[in-house]
Design an enzyme around this catalytic site. Sequence first.
Site, short mmCIF file in Angstrom:
data_model
loop_
_atom_site.label_atom_id
_atom_site.label_comp_id
_atom_site.label_asym_id
_atom_site.label_seq_id
_atom_site.Cartn_x
_atom_site.Cartn_y
_atom_site.Cartn_z
N ASP A 141 21.19 28.56 57.40
CA ASP A 141 22.53 28.84 57.97
C ASP A 141 23.02 30.16 57.39
OD1 ASP A 141 25.34 28.57 58.89
OD2 ASP A 141 24.82 26.47 59.23
N GLY A 158 20.43 32.92 56.40
CA GLY A 158 19.98 33.89 57.38
C GLY A 158 20.71 33.73 58.70
N ASP A 159 20.37 34.65 59.62
CA ASP A 159 21.00 34.67 60.95
C ASP A 159 19.91 34.33 61.96
OD1 ASP A 159 21.80 35.58 63.50
OD2 ASP A 159 23.22 36.98 62.59
N PHE A 160 20.09 33.22 62.69
CA PHE A 160 19.00 32.78 63.58
C PHE A 160 18.80 33.68 64.80
CE2 PHE A 160 22.17 29.13 64.53
CZ PHE A 160 22.80 29.80 65.59
N HIS A 186 25.07 24.05 72.36
CA HIS A 186 26.35 23.94 73.08
C HIS A 186 27.38 24.99 72.65
CE1 HIS A 186 28.82 20.96 70.30
NE2 HIS A 186 28.47 22.05 69.67
N ASP A 187 27.03 25.80 71.62
CA ASP A 187 27.98 26.83 71.16
C ASP A 187 27.86 28.14 71.94
OD1 ASP A 187 28.92 25.24 69.09
OD2 ASP A 187 27.61 26.14 67.57
C1 SAM Z 1 28.68 23.59 65.48
S1 SAM Z 1 28.04 23.89 63.89
C2 SAM Z 1 26.71 22.74 63.84
C3 SAM Z 1 26.30 22.43 62.45
C4 SAM Z 1 25.21 21.37 62.30
N1 SAM Z 1 23.99 21.72 62.97
C5 SAM Z 1 25.72 20.02 62.74
O1 SAM Z 1 25.25 19.49 63.76
O2 SAM Z 1 26.61 19.48 62.05
C6 SAM Z 1 27.22 25.46 64.07
C7 SAM Z 1 26.54 25.96 62.82
O3 SAM Z 1 25.79 27.12 63.17
C8 SAM Z 1 25.93 28.07 62.13
N2 SAM Z 1 25.67 29.40 62.70
C9 SAM Z 1 26.42 30.08 63.58
N3 SAM Z 1 25.85 31.25 63.90
C10 SAM Z 1 24.71 31.32 63.18
C11 SAM Z 1 23.68 32.30 63.09
N4 SAM Z 1 23.73 33.45 63.79
N5 SAM Z 1 22.64 32.05 62.26
C12 SAM Z 1 22.58 30.91 61.52
N6 SAM Z 1 23.54 29.93 61.59
C13 SAM Z 1 24.58 30.14 62.41
C14 SAM Z 1 27.34 27.87 61.64
O4 SAM Z 1 27.54 28.41 60.36
C15 SAM Z 1 27.48 26.35 61.70
O5 SAM Z 1 27.07 25.77 60.50
#
Ligand code: SAM
Length: 346
Positions: free
Chosen positions: A200, A226-228, A246-247
């Site tokens: 994350d 990291g950044d996915f 879904h985001d």
């Molecule tokens: C809606 S939450 C879901 C968290 C977890 N998977 C859950 O189901 O409880 C979205 C997650 O994606 C992470 N996130 C957002 N953009 C990201 C990126 N570019 N790289 C890595 N993580 C990211 C956020 O920090 C957050 O923890």
Amino acid sequence: MTNPDPAPVLDLIHAFRRSKTMFAAASMGIFDLLHEAPADAAAIAARLQTNGDATGRLLDACAALGLLHKRAGLYENDPVADTYLRAASPQTLYGYVRYSDAALYPMWAHLDDAIREGTHRWTQTFGLQGPLFNAFFRTDEAMRDFLRGMHGFGMLTSPKVVAAFDLSRFVRIVDLGSATGHLVIAACERYPQLRGAIFDLPRVTPMAREEVSRSEARDRIEVLAGDFFEDELPAADLYSVGQILHDWNETQIDRLLARIFEGLPPGGGLLVAEKLLAEDGVGPVPANMQSLGMLICTEGKERSLSEYRRILRRAGFAQVEGRRTGVPLDAILAVKGLATPPAEAE
Ligand SMILES: C[S@@+](CC[C@H](N)C(=O)[O-])C[C@H]1O[C@@H](n2cnc3c(N)ncnc32)[C@H](O)[C@@H]1O
């Protein structure tokens, strides 16, 4: 002609008042105070420095909602409030309540504008622009509320999501956008052969480390920042994405799925945890509410299994299976074929 029963409309007129009553009581710490000892309205008002009559009305409303019990003028927590609404409870949903109260509730007030424009409400409500998760994490407190919310919700869902399919053939799971890592923790606790990594954004990983340190599987779990969308994905034969697809919009989803597909060996898998909409888009109600919720605060939406199958096959996955879990998140397992087939034409 007799008129239809107005009960559904009356119920929905009142529904938001019930939510806000619980949000206010939890945010003010009433369930934490009553965990210490039963108390009357005057004692609670004195501790919180609130109006005595108004505090009594809030406490009576919580009792009428089944969150408290009132005996001889003293209030005490019902076990459901003590377990899920108290900040320090191990199963707490307090973070989700705080996130709902502080962010979602004011943003949902602009639902009609979101429907007109088809975009989220961070700018209209809070004046925030820029990357989506900068808005979710606009202060450290907002970030903690959100991540604790994801964690509380995940404690209810992840054990069922990782049990929806037999994952015992996989050796390394990497959960992308893991928040506190509840999915990897549940997977490694269930499957003794599995090693895992949480992946994350850097701001999130300290909270993930705290949660992992409490797990009996902690020696098999790494916490990586990291950044996915940008960074090389850690190697895995099973990736997972819980409430990630879904985001984002379809262009961003395609980009993320292409990176995941590329990173997997033949026969590797992708476990997706999301709420599945019915095929015609109507129901279950929580999935419809979540889809409007995603409009309010992200660039994404909820989907049916057929819609997920379409985007996963477009990314190259050969087999896609979905399972309803009976908890608020369902599970999909997509498998990369042994020989990569060409992507299906739309
Ligand atoms: C809606 S939450 C879901 C968290 C977890 N998977 C859950 O189901 O409880 C979205 C997650 O994606 C992470 N996130 C957002 N953009 C990201 C990126 N570019 N790289 C890595 N993580 C990211 C956020 O920090 C957050 O923890």
